[in-house]
Motif scaffolding. Structure first.
Motif, PDB file in Angstrom:
ATOM      1  N   SER A 242      71.549 -44.725  17.406  1.00 43.79           N
ATOM      2  CA  SER A 242      69.598 -44.542  17.357  1.00 43.79           C
ATOM      3  C   SER A 242      69.020 -43.111  17.543  1.00 43.79           C
ATOM      4  O   SER A 242      68.225 -43.289  16.892  1.00 43.79           O
ATOM      5  CB  SER A 242      68.757 -46.202  16.786  1.00 43.79           C
ATOM      6  OG  SER A 242      69.277 -46.783  18.625  1.00 43.79           O
ATOM      7  N   VAL A 259      67.692 -48.027  11.673  1.00 46.24           N
ATOM      8  CA  VAL A 259      68.135 -48.700  13.072  1.00 46.24           C
ATOM      9  C   VAL A 259      68.562 -49.926  13.485  1.00 46.24           C
ATOM     10  O   VAL A 259      68.172 -51.141  13.024  1.00 46.24           O
ATOM     11  CB  VAL A 259      67.289 -47.636  14.841  1.00 46.24           C
ATOM     12  CG1 VAL A 259      67.020 -46.145  14.055  1.00 46.24           C
ATOM     13  CG2 VAL A 259      65.947 -48.380  14.380  1.00 46.24           C
ATOM     14  N   SER A 262      69.027 -51.568  18.538  1.00 45.84           N
ATOM     15  CA  SER A 262      68.606 -49.665  19.198  1.00 45.84           C
ATOM     16  C   SER A 262      68.045 -50.267  19.883  1.00 45.84           C
ATOM     17  O   SER A 262      67.159 -51.279  20.186  1.00 45.84           O
ATOM     18  CB  SER A 262      67.718 -49.277  17.679  1.00 45.84           C
ATOM     19  OG  SER A 262      66.621 -48.917  18.954  1.00 45.84           O
ATOM     20  N   ALA A 281      64.547 -51.074  10.527  1.00 50.04           N
ATOM     21  CA  ALA A 281      64.744 -51.426  12.020  1.00 50.04           C
ATOM     22  C   ALA A 281      65.295 -52.908  11.644  1.00 50.04           C
ATOM     23  O   ALA A 281      64.737 -54.278  11.423  1.00 50.04           O
ATOM     24  CB  ALA A 281      63.812 -51.828  13.456  1.00 50.04           C
ATOM     25  N   ARG A 283      67.830 -56.333  14.596  1.00 54.72           N
ATOM     26  CA  ARG A 283      67.796 -57.341  15.688  1.00 54.72           C
ATOM     27  C   ARG A 283      68.334 -58.494  15.601  1.00 54.72           C
ATOM     28  O   ARG A 283      67.241 -59.207  14.798  1.00 54.72           O
ATOM     29  CB  ARG A 283      67.054 -56.791  16.768  1.00 54.72           C
ATOM     30  CG  ARG A 283      67.774 -57.093  18.260  1.00 54.72           C
ATOM     31  CD  ARG A 283      66.589 -56.497  19.282  1.00 54.72           C
ATOM     32  NE  ARG A 283      65.775 -57.723  19.504  1.00 54.72           N
ATOM     33  CZ  ARG A 283      64.726 -57.359  19.898  1.00 54.72           C
ATOM     34  NH1 ARG A 283      64.247 -55.095  20.098  1.00 54.72           N
ATOM     35  NH2 ARG A 283      63.448 -57.305  19.865  1.00 54.72           N
ATOM     36  N   PRO A 306      61.921 -50.094  18.474  1.00 56.27           N
ATOM     37  CA  PRO A 306      61.977 -50.043  16.646  1.00 56.27           C
ATOM     38  C   PRO A 306      61.512 -51.281  16.010  1.00 56.27           C
ATOM     39  O   PRO A 306      61.054 -51.514  15.126  1.00 56.27           O
ATOM     40  CB  PRO A 306      63.076 -49.100  16.678  1.00 56.27           C
ATOM     41  CG  PRO A 306      63.665 -48.777  17.833  1.00 56.27           C
ATOM     42  CD  PRO A 306      63.253 -49.270  19.132  1.00 56.27           C
ATOM     43  N   ALA A 307      62.419 -52.202  16.658  1.00 57.32           N
ATOM     44  CA  ALA A 307      62.614 -53.665  16.707  1.00 57.32           C
ATOM     45  C   ALA A 307      60.889 -54.572  16.577  1.00 57.32           C
ATOM     46  O   ALA A 307      60.853 -55.535  15.863  1.00 57.32           O
ATOM     47  CB  ALA A 307      63.366 -54.608  16.739  1.00 57.32           C
ATOM     48  N   ALA A 313      57.905 -49.929  12.106  1.00 59.18           N
ATOM     49  CA  ALA A 313      59.250 -49.771  11.043  1.00 59.18           C
ATOM     50  C   ALA A 313      59.235 -50.977  10.264  1.00 59.18           C
ATOM     51  O   ALA A 313      58.707 -52.293  10.333  1.00 59.18           O
ATOM     52  CB  ALA A 313      60.532 -49.922  12.185  1.00 59.18           C
ATOM     53  N   ARG A 315      61.176 -53.809   8.471  1.00 59.26           N
ATOM     54  CA  ARG A 315      62.015 -54.895   9.075  1.00 59.26           C
ATOM     55  C   ARG A 315      63.531 -55.690   7.862  1.00 59.26           C
ATOM     56  O   ARG A 315      63.221 -55.679   7.140  1.00 59.26           O
ATOM     57  CB  ARG A 315      61.167 -56.739   9.110  1.00 59.26           C
ATOM     58  CG  ARG A 315      60.300 -56.320  10.731  1.00 59.26           C
ATOM     59  CD  ARG A 315      61.288 -55.603  11.589  1.00 59.26           C
ATOM     60  NE  ARG A 315      61.956 -55.911  12.248  1.00 59.26           N
ATOM     61  CZ  ARG A 315      61.989 -57.055  13.216  1.00 59.26           C
ATOM     62  NH1 ARG A 315      61.045 -57.665  13.988  1.00 59.26           N
ATOM     63  NH2 ARG A 315      63.116 -57.776  13.912  1.00 59.26           N
TER      64      ARG A 315
END
Length: 347
Positions: A242, A259, A262, A281, A283, A306-307, A313, A315
């Motif tokens: 990423s 991503v 990341s 993003a 996670r 990024p999350a 971003a 989700r």
């Protein structure tokens, strides 16, 4: 003054987290493999039908595509057999020619660790044996696909580990296969292990040196897809990949950049990527990447998370993802969302 002090303290914590633990210290410094593959000098010295051949280092993928379009099949095949390593890595060259050239190049290495890549059913779009080796492999029919995705992996990946059959849905080829299965027949997915990745989680994984070199290669690779008429791609970027995608985003024609796991994209926000692509993003709740400090100081660290909502971003649901590598596992909500993004159904 107090704000400056807080910044220094945060940076010190980040640097300490990077260099002060046994895990981070385990990384080995890598030298980025860049430029055209071995054999480029012999290619430049050659001609076909009295015409000079396009310089692999200077010619754009579009110029390469036009050069090959002007050749008949016999001339194309002569170049393939004289210069398989160059033709196989030449962005803009016809896809079938690259597949065949790379079968020859892989077989010519005589190395058992690469042998499976030379099988007739493998569609290897790039193969560079220098260093730890780089490879890009296509899953699906790239020439006729309505949608194309590119998987950009993170640390510890190279040509020998590209398809080493780890847990289902992991590793570059495993992630690409899983996405292709979920997205269906109209989609082609490329596993792009096309840059020198960090080994372990040492300083290479904490700075942007390898990512910057990888971003140049990724941007050229996507330009090569455009030159042969492939649809604009979706980039799926895992972990350190990423960082590569963050640096390359403004120079690609990607429709979406996704991503997952990341450590940061070397940008303060999605808008700061300066791309027209939609940015996503994901996670998972047990992904250790959440413990990495999301700061950047003196080149160490990859910046904002990024999350986080503040990054801006979109989700991707990932509540059922296990660990750092489970995003492409079958049955997960993240894989279902990835497939919808790959097909342009989720915007």
């Amino acid at each position: 003054m107090r704000r400056f002090t807080r910044t220094l303290v945060t940076a010190a914590v980040a640097v300490a987290a990077v260099v002060g633990t046994a895990g981070w210290a385990s990384g080995d410094s890598q030298r980025a493999v860049t430029g055209p593959p071995p054999g480029a000098d012999a290619w430049r010295a050659d001609t076909e039908g009295g015409r000079p051949l396009p310089d692999p280092a200077a010619a754009s993928p579009g110029e390469v595509a036009r050069f090959f379009a002007a050749l008949d099949e016999g001339a194309q095949r002569r170049l393939l057999h004289r210069h398989p390593l160059v033709v196989g890595n030449l962005d803009g060259a016809p896809l079938p020619l690259r597949y065949e050239a790379n079968r020859l190049a892989v077989a010519a290495t005589g190395e058992a660790r690469y042998a499976s890549l030379a099988a007739p059913d493998r569609q290897v779009l790039a193969f560079d044996p220098r260093g730890r080796g780089q490879v890009a492999e296509v899953f699906g029919d790239l020439a006729h696909a309505a949608h194309v995705s590119v998987v950009v992996p993170g640390s510890d990946n190279d040509a020998s580990r590209h398809d080493d059959r780890r847990r289902e849905g992991t590793g570059p080829a495993g992630m690409a296969r899983s996405l292709r299965t979920a997205a269906g027949g109209g989609t082609a997915v490329i596993a792009w292990t096309g840059y020198t990745t960090p080994v372990g989680v040492g300083l290479d994984a904490a700075d942007g040196r390898l990512a910057k070199a990888g971003a140049v290669r990724l941007a050229r690779f996507t330009a090569g897809l455009d030159a042969v008429g492939a649809p604009d791609p979706v980039l799926f970027c895992h972990s350190y990949g990423s960082v590569v995608c963050g640096l390359a985003a403004r120079d690609t024609d990607a429709t979406d950049v996704v991503v997952l796991g990341s450590p940061g994209m070397r940008a303060g926000s999605a808008a700061a990527l300066h791309t027209g692509a939609r940015v996503w993003a994901a996670r998972g709740p047990s992904d250790w990447i959440a413990d990495v400090p999301h700061v950047e100081f003196a080149g160490i660290g990859h910046g904002a998370d990024p999350a986080s909502p503040a990054f801006g971003a979109r989700r991707v649901p990932a509540a059922d993802v296990q660990g750092h590598t489970g995003y492409f596992a079958s049955g997960t909500r993240s894989l279902a969302a990835f497939a919808a993004i790959a097909k342009g159904e989720l915007r």
